[in-house]
Design a protein around this motif. Structure first.
Motif, PDB file in Angstrom:
ATOM      1  N   LEU A 147       0.825  -1.203   0.000  1.00 22.16           N
ATOM      2  CA  LEU A 147       0.000   0.000   0.000  1.00 22.16           C
ATOM      3  C   LEU A 147       0.865   1.262   0.000  1.00 22.16           C
ATOM      4  N   ALA A 148       1.981   1.211   0.767  1.00 20.15           N
ATOM      5  CA  ALA A 148       2.858   2.387   0.855  1.00 20.15           C
ATOM      6  C   ALA A 148       3.559   2.679  -0.469  1.00 20.15           C
ATOM      7  N   SER A 149       3.707   1.642  -1.305  1.00 13.50           N
ATOM      8  CA  SER A 149       4.396   1.823  -2.582  1.00 13.50           C
ATOM      9  C   SER A 149       3.561   2.591  -3.592  1.00 13.50           C
ATOM     10  N   GLY A 150       2.279   2.760  -3.278  1.00 10.68           N
ATOM     11  CA  GLY A 150       1.381   3.418  -4.216  1.00 10.68           C
ATOM     12  C   GLY A 150       0.722   2.469  -5.191  1.00 10.68           C
ATOM     13  N   ALA A 151       1.076   1.182  -5.110  1.00  7.21           N
ATOM     14  CA  ALA A 151       0.437   0.188  -5.974  1.00  7.21           C
ATOM     15  C   ALA A 151      -1.011  -0.002  -5.536  1.00  7.21           C
ATOM     16  N   PRO A 152      -1.904  -0.319  -6.466  1.00 11.06           N
ATOM     17  CA  PRO A 152      -3.307  -0.509  -6.085  1.00 11.06           C
ATOM     18  C   PRO A 152      -3.501  -1.728  -5.199  1.00 11.06           C
ATOM     19  N   ALA A 153      -4.432  -1.626  -4.249  1.00  7.10           N
ATOM     20  CA  ALA A 153      -4.722  -2.743  -3.356  1.00  7.10           C
ATOM     21  C   ALA A 153      -5.216  -3.962  -4.108  1.00  7.10           C
ATOM     22  N   SER A 154      -5.735  -3.761  -5.316  1.00  2.70           N
ATOM     23  CA  SER A 154      -6.225  -4.884  -6.119  1.00  2.70           C
ATOM     24  C   SER A 154      -5.127  -5.870  -6.489  1.00  2.70           C
ATOM     25  N   LEU A 155      -3.860  -5.474  -6.363  1.00  5.93           N
ATOM     26  CA  LEU A 155      -2.777  -6.416  -6.643  1.00  5.93           C
ATOM     27  C   LEU A 155      -2.805  -7.597  -5.684  1.00  5.93           C
ATOM     28  N   ALA A 156      -3.488  -7.432  -4.552  1.00  5.70           N
ATOM     29  CA  ALA A 156      -3.603  -8.536  -3.596  1.00  5.70           C
ATOM     30  C   ALA A 156      -4.403  -9.696  -4.156  1.00  5.70           C
ATOM     31  N   VAL A 157      -5.226  -9.461  -5.188  1.00  3.95           N
ATOM     32  CA  VAL A 157      -5.903 -10.560  -5.889  1.00  3.95           C
ATOM     33  C   VAL A 157      -5.344 -10.693  -7.304  1.00  3.95           C
ATOM     34  N   GLY A 158      -4.171 -10.102  -7.510  1.00  4.46           N
ATOM     35  CA  GLY A 158      -3.522 -10.139  -8.813  1.00  4.46           C
ATOM     36  C   GLY A 158      -2.123 -10.688  -8.713  1.00  4.46           C
ATOM     37  N   VAL A 159      -1.157  -9.872  -9.071  1.00  6.14           N
ATOM     38  CA  VAL A 159       0.209 -10.355  -9.226  1.00  6.14           C
ATOM     39  C   VAL A 159       0.862 -10.802  -7.922  1.00  6.14           C
ATOM     40  N   VAL A 160       0.411 -10.304  -6.777  1.00  8.60           N
ATOM     41  CA  VAL A 160       0.953 -10.796  -5.503  1.00  8.60           C
ATOM     42  C   VAL A 160      -0.063 -11.667  -4.767  1.00  8.60           C
ATOM     43  N   GLY A 161      -1.126 -12.063  -5.460  1.00 12.27           N
ATOM     44  CA  GLY A 161      -2.135 -12.954  -4.897  1.00 12.27           C
ATOM     45  C   GLY A 161      -2.235 -14.229  -5.705  1.00 12.27           C
ATOM     46  N   MET A 162      -3.457 -14.742  -5.822  1.00 14.09           N
ATOM     47  CA  MET A 162      -3.650 -16.053  -6.441  1.00 14.09           C
ATOM     48  C   MET A 162      -3.093 -16.170  -7.866  1.00 14.09           C
ATOM     49  N   PRO A 163      -3.319 -15.192  -8.770  1.00 10.33           N
ATOM     50  CA  PRO A 163      -2.709 -15.334 -10.096  1.00 10.33           C
ATOM     51  C   PRO A 163      -1.180 -15.346 -10.039  1.00 10.33           C
ATOM     52  N   GLY A 164      -0.622 -14.538  -9.136  1.00 10.88           N
ATOM     53  CA  GLY A 164       0.832 -14.551  -8.978  1.00 10.88           C
ATOM     54  C   GLY A 164       1.338 -15.873  -8.454  1.00 10.88           C
ATOM     55  N   TRP A 165       0.645 -16.424  -7.445  1.00 12.35           N
ATOM     56  CA  TRP A 165       1.031 -17.752  -6.928  1.00 12.35           C
ATOM     57  C   TRP A 165       0.937 -18.804  -8.036  1.00 12.35           C
ATOM     58  N   SER A 166      -0.106 -18.670  -8.881  1.00  9.13           N
ATOM     59  CA  SER A 166      -0.345 -19.664  -9.936  1.00  9.13           C
ATOM     60  C   SER A 166       0.717 -19.612 -11.025  1.00  9.13           C
ATOM     61  N   ALA A 167       1.486 -18.546 -11.068  1.00 10.48           N
ATOM     62  CA  ALA A 167       2.640 -18.469 -11.961  1.00 10.48           C
ATOM     63  C   ALA A 167       3.919 -18.882 -11.232  1.00 10.48           C
ATOM     64  N   PHE A 168       4.165 -18.271 -10.090  1.00  7.79           N
ATOM     65  CA  PHE A 168       5.429 -18.441  -9.375  1.00  7.79           C
ATOM     66  C   PHE A 168       5.666 -19.875  -8.914  1.00  7.79           C
ATOM     67  N   LEU A 169       4.663 -20.487  -8.299  1.00  7.34           N
ATOM     68  CA  LEU A 169       4.871 -21.793  -7.670  1.00  7.34           C
ATOM     69  C   LEU A 169       4.993 -22.941  -8.682  1.00  7.34           C
ATOM     70  N   PRO A 170       4.176 -23.006  -9.740  1.00  2.00           N
ATOM     71  CA  PRO A 170       4.409 -24.057 -10.745  1.00  2.00           C
ATOM     72  C   PRO A 170       5.727 -23.872 -11.508  1.00  2.00           C
ATOM     73  N   ILE A 171       6.164 -22.622 -11.684  1.00  5.55           N
ATOM     74  CA  ILE A 171       7.480 -22.424 -12.295  1.00  5.55           C
ATOM     75  C   ILE A 171       8.551 -23.050 -11.405  1.00  5.55           C
ATOM     76  N   LYS A 172       8.422 -22.832 -10.111  1.00  6.35           N
ATOM     77  CA  LYS A 172       9.390 -23.381  -9.159  1.00  6.35           C
ATOM     78  C   LYS A 172       9.348 -24.901  -9.114  1.00  6.35           C
ATOM     79  N   HIS A 173       8.150 -25.476  -9.069  1.00  4.28           N
ATOM     80  CA  HIS A 173       8.026 -26.910  -8.794  1.00  4.28           C
ATOM     81  C   HIS A 173       7.887 -27.792 -10.040  1.00  4.28           C
ATOM     82  N   ILE A 174       7.371 -27.234 -11.153  1.00  2.00           N
ATOM     83  CA  ILE A 174       7.130 -28.057 -12.349  1.00  2.00           C
ATOM     84  C   ILE A 174       8.066 -27.663 -13.493  1.00  2.00           C
ATOM     85  N   ALA A 175       8.074 -26.382 -13.862  1.00  2.00           N
ATOM     86  CA  ALA A 175       8.871 -25.953 -15.017  1.00  2.00           C
ATOM     87  C   ALA A 175      10.369 -26.047 -14.742  1.00  2.00           C
TER      88      ALA A 175
END
Length: 366
Positions: A147-175
């Motif tokens: 929030l302090a960075s000025g980024a929108p709170a909606s990122l919590a359901v975006g790139v740092v939330g579930m869609p972000g997890w759905s990219a980051f974690l399979p890259i780590k464990h599968i790709a």
């Protein structure tokens, strides 16, 4: 996915079109009105008047939240089916639910130590303007640093939330990318594809993205994809021959159908296939779905092909969010949102996912 908190509202309690009758400022919810046949249409959902929770009588273990952002996601199409699945489906006549962001407006005495009025929180709850949320069901504060960075709170359901997890974690464990790997990401202008492609770049890969418009292709190039193409104007087989003449090491599939078939032919020996989604097939009847004819390549090329449900790695969500937030703060990971204004437009926004209306994450601003 996380557990949800569902407002107890039944379609039978409300007139057929109560959204047109609700007074300004009154509470509203979105209910599941009918099953897709086979495509999702706005009338599969209905905005209805809903009881307004009493801020002075919040149930023990709960907080009262004013919803500010609602996430709409492709996986919700599966929850509209009555077929058995990995997660409980939406129930006809009952509220729909998903990832949300909101502001705490009241707390029960036993939740006051963890949450305070004014906190910006995120979690998984029913689609209502105002709702009591069980604080034990994955409710968490949006990080102050975000929030302090000025980024929108909606990122919590975006790139740092579930869609972000759905990219980051399979890259780590599968790709398991190695520097120099050649990667093809389909649906690359969507929330998960856009994030996955940028993470692969951070890992030192050569990344090819495909999307459904020239505007989306231009956006992918801005984000640092090495190559990007419009699959509607450039045949996928031709594009892969041009951009990956020696084949692909990793295939990230958000689309399914013909793209999967093309990737199976383009794959190198020991390629890794991350099967994230098949959005091109979700709105088709079973007999209309694309028949992939070369699965035998999985054997001869020793392809590792794996699907996933991101909740498999729930224990790593907090760590993933911290790393993703760090990428955002450093400028290595950029985000794009399609923001639809108005709670009443949730049905239209969800349907828009399946016709490519979004670039990046689709959210509804309440």
């Amino acid at each position: 996915r996380e557990d949800d908190s569902r407002p107890q509202i039944s379609a039978k309690q409300h007139p057929p079109r109560p959204s047109t009758m609700a007074a300004e400022g009154s509470n509203q919810a979105v209910i599941f009105a009918k099953r897709p046949d086979p495509a999702v249409t706005p009338d599969c959902m209905e905005v209805v008047a809903a009881p307004t929770p009493d801020a002075a009588a919040v149930k023990a273990g709960h907080v009262l939240v004013k919803t500010t952002f609602v996430s709409v996601d492709p996986y919700m199409r599966g929850r509209m089916s009555d077929a058995k699945s990995y997660a409980a489906g939406f129930q006809l006549g009952q509220p729909m639910y998903g990832g949300c962001v909101g502001e705490v407006v009241a707390v029960a005495a036993d939740t006051a130590a963890a949450f305070a009025v004014g906190d910006v929180v995120t979690g998984f709850w029913g689609w209502a303007r105002l709702i009591e949320v069980d604080a034990s069901k994955g409710l968490r504060k949006v990080p102050d640093a975000l929030l302090a960075s000025g980024a929108p709170a909606s990122l919590a359901v975006g790139v740092v939330g579930m869609p972000g997890w759905s990219a980051f974690l399979p890259i780590k464990h599968i790709a398991k990318p190695k520097e120099g790997d050649v990667v093809w990401v389909t649906g690359a202008a969507g929330a998960v594809g856009m994030t996955a492609g940028q993470i692969f770049k951070i890992k030192g890969c050569r990344v090819i993205g495909s999307a459904g418009s020239d505007e989306k292709v231009a956006k992918l190039k801005e984000l640092g994809f090495d190559e990007a193409f419009n699959y509607k104007t450039k045949p996928m087989k031709e594009a892969l021959k041009e951009y990956a003449p020696d084949g692909i090491d990793i295939f990230w599939d958000n689309v399914g159908g013909e793209a999967t078939e093309v990737a199976l032919n383009a794959a190198k020996t020991d390629a890794r296939f991350v099967m994230c989604g098949a959005i091109s097939q979700y709105n088709l009847a079973a007999e209309e779905r694309y028949p992939i004819r070369n699965l035998v390549n999985v054997i001869g090329k020793r392809i590792h092909m794996e699907g996933f449900i991101v909740s498999k790695w729930a224990a790593e969500f907090a760590e993933a969010s911290m790393e993703l937030a760090g990428y955002v703060a450093s400028g290595q990971l950029k985000f794009e949102e399609t923001v639809i204004d108005g709670f009443e437009n949730i049905p239209t926004a969800l349907c828009g996912l399946f016709s490519g209306r979004n670039t990046g994450k689709m959210v509804v601003k309440v």
